[in-house]
Design a protein around this motif. Structure first.
Motif, mmCIF file in Angstrom:
data_model
loop_
_atom_site.group_PDB
_atom_site.id
_atom_site.type_symbol
_atom_site.label_atom_id
_atom_site.label_comp_id
_atom_site.label_asym_id
_atom_site.label_seq_id
_atom_site.Cartn_x
_atom_site.Cartn_y
_atom_site.Cartn_z
ATOM 1 N N PHE A 165 0.866 -1.176 0.000
ATOM 2 C CA PHE A 165 0.000 0.000 0.000
ATOM 3 C C PHE A 165 0.901 1.223 0.000
ATOM 4 C CE2 PHE A 165 -3.230 2.903 1.758
ATOM 5 C CZ PHE A 165 -4.277 2.589 0.924
ATOM 6 N N ASN A 225 -1.329 5.761 -0.610
ATOM 7 C CA ASN A 225 -2.781 5.749 -0.772
ATOM 8 C C ASN A 225 -3.346 4.868 -1.873
ATOM 9 O OD1 ASN A 225 -4.084 7.047 1.234
ATOM 10 N ND2 ASN A 225 -3.654 9.077 0.407
ATOM 11 N N LEU A 226 -2.573 3.964 -2.423
ATOM 12 C CA LEU A 226 -3.141 2.996 -3.362
ATOM 13 C C LEU A 226 -2.362 1.690 -3.242
ATOM 14 C CD1 LEU A 226 -3.948 4.581 -6.858
ATOM 15 C CD2 LEU A 226 -5.536 3.650 -5.208
ATOM 16 N N PRO A 227 -3.056 0.561 -3.404
ATOM 17 C CA PRO A 227 -2.313 -0.684 -3.498
ATOM 18 C C PRO A 227 -1.554 -0.716 -4.831
ATOM 19 C CG PRO A 227 -4.647 -1.075 -3.025
ATOM 20 C CD PRO A 227 -4.511 0.343 -3.444
ATOM 21 N N LEU A 281 -0.280 -4.566 2.321
ATOM 22 C CA LEU A 281 -1.589 -4.539 1.674
ATOM 23 C C LEU A 281 -2.690 -4.647 2.719
ATOM 24 C CD1 LEU A 281 -1.319 -6.843 -1.462
ATOM 25 C CD2 LEU A 281 -1.442 -4.364 -1.387
ATOM 26 N N PRO A 282 -3.685 -3.755 2.670
ATOM 27 C CA PRO A 282 -4.795 -3.889 3.615
ATOM 28 C C PRO A 282 -5.653 -5.116 3.272
ATOM 29 C CG PRO A 282 -5.185 -2.078 2.106
ATOM 30 C CD PRO A 282 -3.808 -2.573 1.825
ATOM 31 N N GLY A 339 -7.957 -3.480 -2.638
ATOM 32 C CA GLY A 339 -8.738 -2.312 -3.034
ATOM 33 C C GLY A 339 -10.220 -2.501 -2.823
ATOM 34 N N VAL A 375 -6.676 -0.792 -9.561
ATOM 35 C CA VAL A 375 -5.353 -1.046 -8.997
ATOM 36 C C VAL A 375 -4.632 -2.184 -9.702
ATOM 37 C CG1 VAL A 375 -5.972 -0.181 -6.736
ATOM 38 C CG2 VAL A 375 -6.226 -2.605 -7.211
#
Lengths: 148, 290, 120
Positions: free
Chosen positions: B82, B85-87, B108-109, B176, B232
């Protein structure tokens, strides 16, 4: 848990992730708006079922209910529901078309720069959002300016 | 000529352009401390990727930093992180392209964290496995690997699913996905796009079998086309397209509006390829046939 | 095998709502614009217009249709949101039955009101 180790952090975004999970495009925010407006309309609708049933108890109970609901705060609240409906309906048409596979194109070879399904349905999103705004403005005229 | 040469040298310069702060997520299951962010100063050269930056930190500043990587050229799909603000894949993201002085690197969330920047992808692979991502044939003799002969497929039939076959299983799409943010059992964009890929393959006859696995609450009905997975995806696979087409495929087939695809026939003749003289035999199989 | 059926019904209900709630919203909230165009009527919430709608079979039937479609559409959407909170199998079952019975009760209640208004 032994030897002072702590368990793996789950790192799941949770409900916050519905609202914001990074810099995504408008479709992601249309998704959460669709959800919020849907819940709002559902709540209004459940109250509306009981409210409208007042008409079977005759003229006086109907008119006293309408008088009570004629207060500015309720009119403003109703306009919010109207806005929610306009958005939910227009975004809903876009979603029906997209989710049944009509506005999102066909699989092809991924050639850089990638053009994805989101890009292909975006004109539709823009058109439907413009229609929604037109209806919201017309409704605003009717709610607050014409004859009220 | 001289101009071109000068330009080439300037592109491949080793000159440090600026210094950025890498704000890196740190967590170790062994030290008993909660997850935290740690700052490192990294000198940036032209063409340097976030993965190069992490290499720099590990080589020069902090050898305890853990992250997963392998090919460093967006093919293996190991280094999903991550980033600002984006993977993204760390190897496919150049530091200068981010146009930021602080690069925030987190795992990665929507996956459990094993250590520092290493997510636990085992659930993700389990979901992939659960949709039967392989060719299913009804003929008894073709169920074995390899089949007795090749299946005949036209280039048009190939293009109906080829895009989804480019998936590297990097896991960015689930990071995402808003549904995966709360739903643990949702199959997720990757597995569903792969289910569509095999359902649409004319060599496959497993649609009915996969249908049972997909017509469950955690199937494609949990997708609401936010499209973040496609946004993403580093390989342009467009999983959101696959999931929407899968929903259409299932519903239209059930309503009788869509016929099942035609089944690719088995080639009747063996391809006439002859080994050229002087080319050695292939080495023996490393995986034994069952 | 139930899920795709529920999903496609959700979409069909959405289309029904789009048409009839569109008409309803037009009559209720775009009345001044519509009457200036020569359709609809003024003061849709006055008792006299309520009486006109009560006695029109078109409104009675579409009210009941809209009531059913909207309850289904809304409760399926709510079920989506609840299911996405990682509910266990038994909790999913509880949500299904709860929404079904609440929906059925509201449908009977609202349907009764629409029919009673027509008959009285």
């Amino acid at each position: 848990m032994a030897n002072g180790t702590i368990s793996k952090p789950e790192n799941r975004l949770g409900i916050v992730g519905w609202f914001y999970a990074g810099s995504f495009s408008f479709e992601r925010y249309a998704y959460i708006l669709h959800r919020i407006t849907g819940l709002g309309i559902l709540l209004y609708f459940l109250l509306h079922i009981f409210g409208s049933s007042a008409r079977i108890s005759g003229q006086s109970s109907w008119e006293s209910l309408m008088h009570f609901l004629g207060k500015p705060i309720f009119v403003a609240g109703e306009y919010l529901v109207f806005i929610a409906f306009c958005f939910h309906a227009m975004n809903g048409i876009r979603l029906i078309l997209g989710e049944l596979g009509f506005s999102i194109g066909k699989p092809g070879r991924p050639v850089y720069p990638y053009r994805i399904s989101l890009n292909r349905q975006r004109p539709l999103l823009v058109v439907f959002m413009i229609i929604a705004v037109i209806f919201i403005l017309l409704g605003g005229y009717d709610f607050f300016i014409a004859g009220h | 000529m001289a101009d071109q040469k000068e330009q080439e040298t300037s592109v491949f310069t080793e000159e440090v352009i600026k210094e950025v702060i890498f704000r890196v997520h740190r967590f170790s299951p062994d030290d008993g401390k909660p997850p935290r962010m740690q700052d490192y100063k990294v000198p940036v050269k032209r063409g340097m990727t976030v993965l190069d930056g992490l290499h720099y930190i590990r080589d020069n500043l902090d050898s305890t930093l853990s992250y997963r990587f392998s090919c460093r050229m967006a093919i293996c799909g190991s280094c999903g992180m991550f980033i600002n603000n984006l993977p993204r894949l760390a190897c496919k993201t150049q530091i200068l392209e981010l146009e930021a002085d602080t690069i925030e690197v987190k795992p990665l969330p929507n996956y459990e964290v094993i250590k520092d920047l290493v997510p636990d992808l085992s659930d993700f692979f389990e979901k992939h496995r659960s949709v039967m991502p392989y060719l299913i044939r009804e003929e008894e003799e073709e169920k074995i690997d390899p089949p007795t002969n090749e299946f005949l497929q036209t280039p048009d039939e190939l293009e109906r699913f080829l895009q989804f076959a480019y998936c590297t299983k990097c896991g960015l799409c689930l990071a995402g996905c808003p549904t995966v943010a709360t739903d643990k059992v949702f199959l997720g964009p990757m597995a569903l796009a792969q289910a569509f890929r095999y359902n649409s393959d004319t060599r496959d006859q497993g649609f009915e079998k996969r249908l049972e696995l997909l017509c469950v609450p955690e199937g494609p009905w949990r997708c609401h086309f936010a499209g973040s997975c496609s946004e993403v995806c580093p390989k342009g696979v467009d999983p959101a397209l696959g999931v929407q087409l899968l929903k259409g495929q299932i519903v239209f087939t059930k309503l009788g509006l869509k016929k099942p695809h035609k089944i690719a026939p088995l080639a009747t003749e063996k391809p006439e390829a002859k080994r050229r003289p002087g080319i050695p035999e292939a080495p023996p199989r490393t995986v034994k046939k069952e | 095998m139930r899920e795709p059926t529920l999903w496609i019904l959700h979409i069909l209900a959405g289309i029904i709502i789009l048409i009839f709630l569109g008409i309803h919203m037009g009559i209720m909230h775009l009345d001044t614009i519509l009457t200036s165009l020569g359709v609809g009527y003024k003061n849709p919430l006055s008792w006299s217009s309520v009486l006109i709608r009560n006695k029109a079979l078109f409104f009675t039937i579409t009210y009941i249709l809209l009531l059913g479609a909207a309850l289904y559409h809304g409760f399926y959407g709510l079920r989506n949101i609840l299911f996405e909170l990682s509910l266990g199998k038994s909790a999913q079952k509880a949500v299904n039955w709860l929404l079904f019975f609440v929906g059925l009760f509201l449908f009977i209640y609202g349907g009764y009101a629409a029919i009673a208004a027509y008959v009285i």
